[in-house]
Design a protein around this motif. Structure first.
Motif, PDB file in Angstrom:
ATOM      1  N   THR A  61     -12.089  80.453  -7.851  1.00  0.00           N
ATOM      2  CA  THR A  61     -12.541  81.604  -7.090  1.00  0.00           C
ATOM      3  C   THR A  61     -12.000  82.855  -7.768  1.00  0.00           C
ATOM      4  N   THR A  62     -12.788  83.903  -7.772  1.00  0.00           N
ATOM      5  CA  THR A  62     -12.398  85.192  -8.329  1.00  0.00           C
ATOM      6  C   THR A  62     -12.247  86.170  -7.178  1.00  0.00           C
ATOM      7  N   GLU A  63     -11.113  86.807  -7.105  1.00  0.00           N
ATOM      8  CA  GLU A  63     -10.825  87.743  -6.015  1.00  0.00           C
ATOM      9  C   GLU A  63     -10.491  89.123  -6.585  1.00  0.00           C
TER      10      GLU A  63
ATOM     11  N   HIS B 228      -8.148  82.176  -9.100  1.00  0.00           N
ATOM     12  CA  HIS B 228      -7.402  81.002  -8.667  1.00  0.00           C
ATOM     13  C   HIS B 228      -8.248  79.815  -9.091  1.00  0.00           C
ATOM     14  N   LEU B 229      -7.620  78.752  -9.527  1.00  0.00           N
ATOM     15  CA  LEU B 229      -8.403  77.563  -9.807  1.00  0.00           C
ATOM     16  C   LEU B 229      -7.613  76.319  -9.456  1.00  0.00           C
ATOM     17  N   VAL B 230      -8.352  75.315  -9.042  1.00  0.00           N
ATOM     18  CA  VAL B 230      -7.807  73.991  -8.789  1.00  0.00           C
ATOM     19  C   VAL B 230      -8.397  73.117  -9.883  1.00  0.00           C
ATOM     20  N   LEU B 231      -7.530  72.440 -10.610  1.00  0.00           N
ATOM     21  CA  LEU B 231      -7.942  71.714 -11.800  1.00  0.00           C
ATOM     22  C   LEU B 231      -7.522  70.253 -11.715  1.00  0.00           C
ATOM     23  N   LYS B 232      -8.445  69.367 -12.025  1.00  0.00           N
ATOM     24  CA  LYS B 232      -8.134  67.947 -12.231  1.00  0.00           C
ATOM     25  C   LYS B 232      -8.349  67.700 -13.709  1.00  0.00           C
ATOM     26  N   SER B 233      -7.310  67.281 -14.391  1.00  0.00           N
ATOM     27  CA  SER B 233      -7.395  67.141 -15.835  1.00  0.00           C
ATOM     28  C   SER B 233      -6.356  66.134 -16.317  1.00  0.00           C
ATOM     29  N   GLY B 234      -6.579  65.627 -17.501  1.00  0.00           N
ATOM     30  CA  GLY B 234      -5.597  64.759 -18.133  1.00  0.00           C
ATOM     31  C   GLY B 234      -4.465  65.541 -18.787  1.00  0.00           C
ATOM     32  N   LEU B 235      -4.552  66.856 -18.762  1.00  0.00           N
ATOM     33  CA  LEU B 235      -3.526  67.693 -19.373  1.00  0.00           C
ATOM     34  C   LEU B 235      -2.278  67.785 -18.499  1.00  0.00           C
ATOM     35  N   LYS B 236      -1.144  67.966 -19.124  1.00  0.00           N
ATOM     36  CA  LYS B 236       0.111  68.231 -18.413  1.00  0.00           C
ATOM     37  C   LYS B 236       0.152  69.694 -18.006  1.00  0.00           C
ATOM     38  N   LEU B 237       0.981  70.017 -17.014  1.00  0.00           N
ATOM     39  CA  LEU B 237       1.078  71.400 -16.540  1.00  0.00           C
ATOM     40  C   LEU B 237       1.393  72.364 -17.670  1.00  0.00           C
TER      41      LEU B 237
ATOM     42  N   ALA C 263      -5.482  72.885  -0.174  1.00  0.00           N
ATOM     43  CA  ALA C 263      -6.712  72.326  -0.733  1.00  0.00           C
ATOM     44  C   ALA C 263      -7.668  73.441  -1.163  1.00  0.00           C
ATOM     45  N   ALA C 264      -8.727  73.069  -1.841  1.00  0.00           N
ATOM     46  CA  ALA C 264      -9.687  74.051  -2.354  1.00  0.00           C
ATOM     47  C   ALA C 264     -10.430  74.756  -1.232  1.00  0.00           C
ATOM     48  N   ILE C 265     -10.599  74.091  -0.108  1.00  0.00           N
ATOM     49  CA  ILE C 265     -11.347  74.687   0.998  1.00  0.00           C
ATOM     50  C   ILE C 265     -10.686  75.976   1.485  1.00  0.00           C
ATOM     51  N   PHE C 266      -9.385  76.114   1.304  1.00  0.00           N
ATOM     52  CA  PHE C 266      -8.670  77.337   1.674  1.00  0.00           C
ATOM     53  C   PHE C 266      -9.282  78.544   0.977  1.00  0.00           C
ATOM     54  N   TYR C 267      -9.577  78.401  -0.319  1.00  0.00           N
ATOM     55  CA  TYR C 267     -10.129  79.512  -1.088  1.00  0.00           C
ATOM     56  C   TYR C 267     -11.591  79.764  -0.746  1.00  0.00           C
ATOM     57  N   ILE C 268     -12.364  78.703  -0.489  1.00  0.00           N
ATOM     58  CA  ILE C 268     -13.752  78.886  -0.077  1.00  0.00           C
ATOM     59  C   ILE C 268     -13.796  79.678   1.221  1.00  0.00           C
ATOM     60  N   CYS C 269     -12.944  79.332   2.162  1.00  0.00           N
ATOM     61  CA  CYS C 269     -12.933  80.015   3.457  1.00  0.00           C
ATOM     62  C   CYS C 269     -12.573  81.485   3.300  1.00  0.00           C
ATOM     63  N   LYS C 270     -11.668  81.812   2.398  1.00  0.00           N
ATOM     64  CA  LYS C 270     -11.319  83.214   2.170  1.00  0.00           C
ATOM     65  C   LYS C 270     -12.540  83.996   1.721  1.00  0.00           C
TER      66      LYS C 270
ATOM     67  N   LEU D 195     -19.218  86.924   0.942  1.00  0.00           N
ATOM     68  CA  LEU D 195     -19.654  86.937  -0.451  1.00  0.00           C
ATOM     69  C   LEU D 195     -20.590  85.770  -0.772  1.00  0.00           C
ATOM     70  N   ASN D 196     -20.689  84.819   0.144  1.00  0.00           N
ATOM     71  CA  ASN D 196     -21.645  83.705   0.046  1.00  0.00           C
ATOM     72  C   ASN D 196     -21.628  82.997  -1.307  1.00  0.00           C
ATOM     73  N   GLY D 197     -20.457  82.656  -1.793  1.00  0.00           N
ATOM     74  CA  GLY D 197     -20.358  81.886  -3.022  1.00  0.00           C
ATOM     75  C   GLY D 197     -20.561  82.671  -4.297  1.00  0.00           C
ATOM     76  N   LEU D 198     -20.668  83.985  -4.208  1.00  0.00           N
ATOM     77  CA  LEU D 198     -20.912  84.789  -5.395  1.00  0.00           C
ATOM     78  C   LEU D 198     -19.755  84.710  -6.384  1.00  0.00           C
ATOM     79  N   TYR D 199     -18.551  84.574  -5.892  1.00  0.00           N
ATOM     80  CA  TYR D 199     -17.367  84.607  -6.744  1.00  0.00           C
ATOM     81  C   TYR D 199     -16.606  83.296  -6.759  1.00  0.00           C
ATOM     82  N   TRP D 200     -17.279  82.190  -6.568  1.00  0.00           N
ATOM     83  CA  TRP D 200     -16.600  80.909  -6.698  1.00  0.00           C
ATOM     84  C   TRP D 200     -17.578  79.874  -7.208  1.00  0.00           C
ATOM     85  N   GLY D 201     -17.049  78.787  -7.729  1.00  0.00           N
ATOM     86  CA  GLY D 201     -17.908  77.731  -8.239  1.00  0.00           C
ATOM     87  C   GLY D 201     -17.119  76.468  -8.496  1.00  0.00           C
TER      88      GLY D 201
END
Length: 114
Positions: free
Chosen positions: A25-27, A38-47, A73-80, A86-92
């Motif tokens: 999400t972009t704020e 802000h981003l939530v990432l699932k990856s094989g990379l280490k922090l 969770a990610a839903i926190f940012y969607i709700c913001k 903004l109807n999803g304009l700044y998140w994906g």
């Protein structure tokens, strides 16, 4: 959005899992001009690898990398964003298997009668 797509591609190409997922999400800053992500990432990379990659791509600014907090969770940012109408304009959501993931989630949902 293009920058986030580029970031996703860099993260995916650096990961060995081949199963990278990213919600972002972009704020707008509340007290100054500009935006932050802000981003939530699932990856094989280490922090530390994620942080090093982000710093290489964007050497100016604050980069904070933390383990996922299941309480938000990610839903926190969607709700913001929904609250700002903004109807999803700044998140994906980005990922290379999202369609098959969606089919599997639907099967699980249908099987559990939710």
């Amino acid at each position: 959005m293009t920058l986030m797509n580029e970031l996703y591609c860099e993260l995916e190409s650096s990961s060995t899992s081949g199963n990278t997922r990213m919600f972002y999400t972009t704020e707008t800053f509340s007290i100054s001009k500009g935006n932050h992500n802000h981003l939530v990432l699932k990856s094989g990379l280490k922090l530390y690898q994620v942080k090093e990659l982000l710093q290489a791509l964007e050497p100016i600014g604050i980069i904070d990398v933390q383990r996922f907090d299941y309480e938000y969770a990610a839903i926190f940012y969607i709700c913001k964003e929904m609250d700002k109408n903004l109807n999803g304009l700044y998140w994906g959501v980005l990922g290379n298997n999202l369609e098959s993931d969606g089919i599997n989630i639907k099967k699980i949902k249908d099987a559990s009668n939710l």
